[in-house]
Design an enzyme around this catalytic site. Sequence first.
Site, short mmCIF file in Angstrom:
data_model
loop_
_atom_site.label_atom_id
_atom_site.label_comp_id
_atom_site.label_asym_id
_atom_site.label_seq_id
_atom_site.Cartn_x
_atom_site.Cartn_y
_atom_site.Cartn_z
N HIS A 67 0.85 -1.21 0.00
CA HIS A 67 0.00 0.00 0.00
C HIS A 67 0.88 1.25 0.00
CE1 HIS A 67 -3.12 -2.64 2.25
NE2 HIS A 67 -3.64 -2.38 1.06
N SER B 202 -3.00 -7.73 3.11
CA SER B 202 -3.20 -7.55 4.56
C SER B 202 -3.59 -8.90 5.18
CB SER B 202 -4.32 -6.54 4.82
OG SER B 202 -3.99 -5.30 4.27
#
Length: 163
Positions: free
Chosen positions: A17, A129
Amino acid sequence: MKIAVCPGSFDPITNGHVDVIERALRLFDKVIVLVGENPSKAATFSARERVAMITDALKRHDSRVEVDHFDGLLLDYLKRKKATIMVRGLRALSDFEFEFQRALLNRQADEDVETVFVMTKAEYSFISSSVVKEIAMLGGDVGRYVPQVVERRLKEKFSKKLL
Ligand code: PNS
């Protein structure tokens, strides 16, 4: 001033990210990293915890990055901020179908909004994640995949669960 909104669950933020956000900062004057809610995923970290981790991980960019949370429709948030650009990261072909559907739905609802896709660095293309949380939950080392603050918070979160 070109403002881009980079939405995601960020549960938690990973180095993949961060890479996408830093690439977006090369293209736009300001990037709003938006912690949104994905109704089909139960979050591990609260919105407040996710915002705090992102803020810490991106503090070196301070004035050009804003971190926010919104639990409604992304298009409503963009309207409120008078932003017309949405940035999403692409890791592999497997991301494409999900992103394609959302980009076109959002375009149909608002012709002014453009979704811009940014490719992650190859070394982050297999990180998510979810997989990071799985490794951390089982006591593995995730130091190379997430910012330091996230590594620390994952240890705190999962050491309690394993006790
Ligand atoms: O990191 P994720 O889980 O891929 O992020 C998904 C997110 C939060 C961007 C997505 O669930 C979302 O857009 N949520 C807001 C609700 C919304 O606007 N839905 C309509 C999309 S067409």
